[in-house]
Design a protein around this motif. Structure first.
Motif, PDB file in Angstrom:
ATOM      1  N   LEU A   1     -12.922 -25.504 -26.810  1.00  0.00           N
ATOM      2  CA  LEU A   1     -14.343 -25.245 -26.599  1.00  0.00           C
ATOM      3  C   LEU A   1     -14.583 -23.789 -26.205  1.00  0.00           C
ATOM      4  O   LEU A   1     -15.475 -23.123 -26.740  1.00  0.00           O
ATOM      5  CB  LEU A   1     -14.887 -26.186 -25.522  1.00  0.00           C
ATOM      6  N   LEU A   2     -13.764 -23.280 -25.277  1.00  0.00           N
ATOM      7  CA  LEU A   2     -13.931 -21.897 -24.840  1.00  0.00           C
ATOM      8  C   LEU A   2     -13.615 -20.921 -25.970  1.00  0.00           C
ATOM      9  O   LEU A   2     -14.259 -19.876 -26.093  1.00  0.00           O
ATOM     10  CB  LEU A   2     -13.049 -21.618 -23.626  1.00  0.00           C
ATOM     11  N   VAL A   3     -12.640 -21.265 -26.794  1.00  0.00           N
ATOM     12  CA  VAL A   3     -12.337 -20.422 -27.953  1.00  0.00           C
ATOM     13  C   VAL A   3     -13.536 -20.401 -28.901  1.00  0.00           C
ATOM     14  O   VAL A   3     -13.902 -19.347 -29.442  1.00  0.00           O
ATOM     15  CB  VAL A   3     -11.077 -20.930 -28.679  1.00  0.00           C
ATOM     16  N   GLY A   4     -14.159 -21.569 -29.100  1.00  0.00           N
ATOM     17  CA  GLY A   4     -15.344 -21.632 -29.954  1.00  0.00           C
ATOM     18  C   GLY A   4     -16.488 -20.810 -29.408  1.00  0.00           C
ATOM     19  O   GLY A   4     -17.189 -20.112 -30.156  1.00  0.00           O
ATOM     20  N   ILE A   5     -16.706 -20.881 -28.099  1.00  0.00           N
ATOM     21  CA  ILE A   5     -17.747 -20.071 -27.470  1.00  0.00           C
ATOM     22  C   ILE A   5     -17.481 -18.589 -27.709  1.00  0.00           C
ATOM     23  O   ILE A   5     -18.388 -17.821 -28.045  1.00  0.00           O
ATOM     24  CB  ILE A   5     -17.833 -20.371 -25.959  1.00  0.00           C
ATOM     25  N   GLY A   6     -16.230 -18.193 -27.535  1.00  0.00           N
ATOM     26  CA  GLY A   6     -15.871 -16.794 -27.751  1.00  0.00           C
ATOM     27  C   GLY A   6     -16.131 -16.346 -29.172  1.00  0.00           C
ATOM     28  O   GLY A   6     -16.596 -15.228 -29.408  1.00  0.00           O
ATOM     29  N   TYR A   7     -15.844 -17.217 -30.139  1.00  0.00           N
ATOM     30  CA  TYR A   7     -16.077 -16.858 -31.539  1.00  0.00           C
ATOM     31  C   TYR A   7     -17.566 -16.633 -31.794  1.00  0.00           C
ATOM     32  O   TYR A   7     -17.954 -15.665 -32.455  1.00  0.00           O
ATOM     33  CB  TYR A   7     -15.546 -17.956 -32.466  1.00  0.00           C
ATOM     34  N   ILE A   8     -18.409 -17.511 -31.271  1.00  0.00           N
ATOM     35  CA  ILE A   8     -19.854 -17.391 -31.483  1.00  0.00           C
ATOM     36  C   ILE A   8     -20.400 -16.144 -30.784  1.00  0.00           C
ATOM     37  O   ILE A   8     -21.257 -15.437 -31.325  1.00  0.00           O
ATOM     38  CB  ILE A   8     -20.588 -18.646 -30.982  1.00  0.00           C
TER      39      ILE A   8
ATOM     40  N   THR B   1     -17.320 -10.706 -25.820  1.00  0.00           N
ATOM     41  CA  THR B   1     -16.125 -11.274 -25.192  1.00  0.00           C
ATOM     42  C   THR B   1     -15.193 -10.180 -24.667  1.00  0.00           C
ATOM     43  O   THR B   1     -14.468 -10.397 -23.687  1.00  0.00           O
ATOM     44  CB  THR B   1     -15.353 -12.169 -26.173  1.00  0.00           C
ATOM     45  N   PHE B   2     -15.220  -9.015 -25.295  1.00  0.00           N
ATOM     46  CA  PHE B   2     -14.402  -7.912 -24.782  1.00  0.00           C
ATOM     47  C   PHE B   2     -14.922  -7.446 -23.426  1.00  0.00           C
ATOM     48  O   PHE B   2     -14.125  -7.188 -22.502  1.00  0.00           O
ATOM     49  CB  PHE B   2     -14.386  -6.744 -25.765  1.00  0.00           C
ATOM     50  N   THR B   3     -16.249  -7.335 -23.283  1.00  0.00           N
ATOM     51  CA  THR B   3     -16.792  -6.943 -21.980  1.00  0.00           C
ATOM     52  C   THR B   3     -16.550  -8.044 -20.944  1.00  0.00           C
ATOM     53  O   THR B   3     -16.325  -7.757 -19.766  1.00  0.00           O
ATOM     54  CB  THR B   3     -18.296  -6.642 -22.083  1.00  0.00           C
ATOM     55  N   TRP B   4     -16.582  -9.302 -21.372  1.00  0.00           N
ATOM     56  CA  TRP B   4     -16.242 -10.425 -20.494  1.00  0.00           C
ATOM     57  C   TRP B   4     -14.789 -10.273 -20.027  1.00  0.00           C
ATOM     58  O   TRP B   4     -14.480 -10.353 -18.838  1.00  0.00           O
ATOM     59  CB  TRP B   4     -16.431 -11.725 -21.277  1.00  0.00           C
ATOM     60  N   PHE B   5     -13.888 -10.042 -20.995  1.00  0.00           N
ATOM     61  CA  PHE B   5     -12.472  -9.864 -20.689  1.00  0.00           C
ATOM     62  C   PHE B   5     -12.252  -8.635 -19.814  1.00  0.00           C
ATOM     63  O   PHE B   5     -11.430  -8.658 -18.882  1.00  0.00           O
ATOM     64  CB  PHE B   5     -11.693  -9.727 -22.002  1.00  0.00           C
TER      65      PHE B   5
ATOM     66  N   VAL C   1     -11.773 -17.415 -24.038  1.00  0.00           N
ATOM     67  CA  VAL C   1     -13.029 -16.896 -24.575  1.00  0.00           C
ATOM     68  C   VAL C   1     -12.771 -15.606 -25.352  1.00  0.00           C
ATOM     69  O   VAL C   1     -13.277 -15.415 -26.473  1.00  0.00           O
ATOM     70  CB  VAL C   1     -14.053 -16.644 -23.446  1.00  0.00           C
ATOM     71  N   PHE C   2     -11.971 -14.732 -24.764  1.00  0.00           N
ATOM     72  CA  PHE C   2     -11.652 -13.474 -25.451  1.00  0.00           C
ATOM     73  C   PHE C   2     -10.857 -13.732 -26.723  1.00  0.00           C
ATOM     74  O   PHE C   2     -11.027 -13.034 -27.735  1.00  0.00           O
ATOM     75  CB  PHE C   2     -10.873 -12.548 -24.519  1.00  0.00           C
ATOM     76  N   LEU C   3      -9.977 -14.735 -26.689  1.00  0.00           N
ATOM     77  CA  LEU C   3      -9.223 -15.092 -27.893  1.00  0.00           C
ATOM     78  C   LEU C   3     -10.177 -15.462 -29.028  1.00  0.00           C
ATOM     79  O   LEU C   3     -10.000 -15.029 -30.179  1.00  0.00           O
ATOM     80  CB  LEU C   3      -8.279 -16.263 -27.596  1.00  0.00           C
TER      81      LEU C   3
END
Length: 539
Positions: free
Chosen positions: A195-202, A208-212, A490-492
């Motif tokens: 789910l988190l990977v999907g969120i990151g893709y969207i 996601t880079f700024t999140w990371f 998420v970053f992934l």
């Protein structure tokens, strides 16, 4: 103009709203992230209407408007009411009827406000509403069953992985897939979550880079340095900074709208309806919560102003920081309540208008009203944006939004007591929390008082200035606050999105549909597991 509201669209919309609101509620409680529902709702609407031989684009638009409303109701409740439990409150002290009434009030106010500001923010402005525009492109380009196949495949993969991660099939032993992989004494950890990977893709690579970046600077640089130098309160300090950072972003949004927005509304009728609606709900709040008249008026005023801000931020960036409006509500109400209660005026009228103790639970319920209303007034405008492009009757969409919000209010009320009677280990500071309730933890910190006020003020200043400079800093603030284990997946997802951006459009679109499936599958399994656990409490 093709007819949008039909019996089929109404029934399918209600069924979809139940599932989307339930899954969204689980997601936001579990991870502190509220996925955008509009695109998934549009896909589901297209697929199931096509099963009945229906290709009417306006009917699809109304159906996904009904469904989308449920997610915003879920977010508004999850961001606020759990703060009462984080502060030591008992879930059994919350009256289910009062909670339902609270959610319904926020839902109706939000739906009406979204309709009233629709013309200003959609028809008479150049706001992009990126999610709404994407939904329009999806619906307008026809019903492609291959796209739905990718969503179903993503859901199946995500659901199966979640089952083997969350359920043990061997008595007394852990599930086959661990929840978190930890390396180098906790310095690097990865939460297993499609789910988190999907969120990151969207969200895409930049967000996601700024999140990371926020998480990496906090957990890989600042935290080791602080511990090495004997700063044992680092986690509390970084939470104060992260909280201030997010509030600073919200304040900068208000400044942008007040001082830099050149579009002036000429719609006097909309202003009249807003004033009339506000006065009606002032009376409702005064009666239901036994509030002094001034505070009922204050909450409604904050709701109206915040709804406009929510619509603007959603249209400009696709981001709707609903928790900010709840925080503003709590700070304003608590400060003014303390102020008026210290004024020694022996006058009945003054007492009725201004004086009275506001219990902590009522404070969170008022914040819930504002948050739910702003969620609907902001994010459901994505559906109105798609409807504007498709020439859908906005009155049909309004009816659909109210129906979806009301149905979801009952669903969320039920699930609230399911989750908080099943799960006891909650909050981001808990070890391996069952529910992270990220936004509610921020709000609970506000009520208890802000530790390290100087760091909090620095955070406000940093968020305010950086957002005025139009830097993508909202996700940076989330990275500071959330555990690094949640940030990595998420970053992934965002990095995978970057890789697919170099491919031709068709593979990238297929990956986007698969990512939506990743979000849906885990969320639905989470809801099912929670309901089963709730039933086991009694049997």
């Amino acid at each position: 103009m093709e007819k949008g509201m039909t019996f089929t669209s109404l029934v399918l919309g209600i069924i979809g709203a139940v599932f989307i609101s339930a899954s969204s509620f689980y997601v936001v409680l579990k991870y502190g992230a509220l996925p955008w529902p509009t695109i998934v709702a549009a896909l589901i609407s297209m697929f199931f209407l096509s099963v009945f031989g229906k290709r009417n684009k306006n009917e699809i638009n109304v159906t996904h408007t009904i469904m989308s409303a449920g997610s915003m109701v879920a977010g508004g409740v999850a961001f606020t009411v759990p703060a009462y439990i984080l502060l030591g409150g008992d879930v059994n002290d919350i009256d289910p009827v009062i909670l339902l009434i609270t959610i319904l009030i926020g839902s109706v106010i939000g739906a009406l406000l979204s309709f009233m500001i629709r013309k200003k923010l959609i028809d008479d402005s150049s706001l992009e509403f990126p999610i709404g525009t994407a939904a329009y492109e999806l619906v307008n380009n026809g019903n492609d069953k291959k796209n739905m196949l990718y969503v179903l495949l993503g859901s199946l993969f995500s659901g199966i992985l979640s089952i083997f991660r969350d359920i043990s099939f061997r008595p007394g032993k852990a599930p086959f897939i661990p929840t978190t992989y930890v390396f180098r004494d906790g310095l690097f950890s990865f939460y297993v979550s499609p789910l988190l990977v999907g969120i990151g893709y969207i969200l895409g690579f930049l967000n996601t880079f700024t999140w990371f970046l926020g998480g990496a600077l906090t957990y890989w640089l600042a935290r080791p340095y602080a511990l090495k130098n004997g700063i044992n309160d680092f986690d509390i300090m970084k939470n104060s900074f992260g909280m201030g950072f997010i509030i600073g972003i919200g304040l900068s949004i208000i400044v942008k709208i007040v001082f830099f927005n050149k579009n002036k509304s000429k719609e006097k009728s909309s202003k009249f309806y807003i004033i009339f609606t506000a006065l009606v709900f002032v009376a409702v709040l005064t009666f239901v919560y036994k509030l002094p008249v001034f505070f009922a008026l204050l909450v409604i005023l904050i709701t109206v102003i915040s709804a406009v801000i929510a619509g603007y931020t959603t249209g400009k960036t696709g981001v709707n920081p609903m928790e900010i409006y709840a925080i503003i509500t709590i700070l304003a109400v608590t400060f003014l309540s303390s102020l008026f209660n210290t004024i020694n005026i022996d006058n009945t009228i003054f007492s009725v208008l201004f004086k009275g103790q506001i219990p902590e639970l009522i404070l969170f319920l008022l914040a819930c009203i504002v948050s739910v209303a702003c969620g609907l007034a902001g994010d459901v405008l994505n559906d109105f944006k798609a409807g504007s492009k498709l020439k859908t009757n906005p009155h049909a969409q309004l009816v659909g939004e109210i129906v979806g919000a009301v149905v979801s209010s009952f669903v969320i009320t039920f699930l609230f007591f399911v989750f908080f009677r099943v799960y006891k280990n909650i909050g981001p500071s808990s070890p391996n929390p069952d529910l992270i309730v990220f936004q509610a933890s921020i709000i609970s910190s506000i009520v208890k008082g802000i530790p390290f006020m100087n760091i909090f003020l620095i955070g406000i200043g940093a968020g305010f200035i950086l957002n005025l400079l139009r830097l993508p800093v909202l996700t940076f603030g989330i990275g500071i606050y959330l555990p690094i284990a949640l940030t990595i997946p998420v970053f992934l997802g965002g990095f995978i999105s970057f890789l697919f951006s170099v491919f031709p459009k068709k593979p990238a679109d297929s990956a986007m549909f698969f990512a939506n499936g990743l979000m849906a599958g885990e969320a639905i399994i989470g809801v099912i597991i929670s309901i089963i656990a709730y039933i086991k409490l009694f049997y």
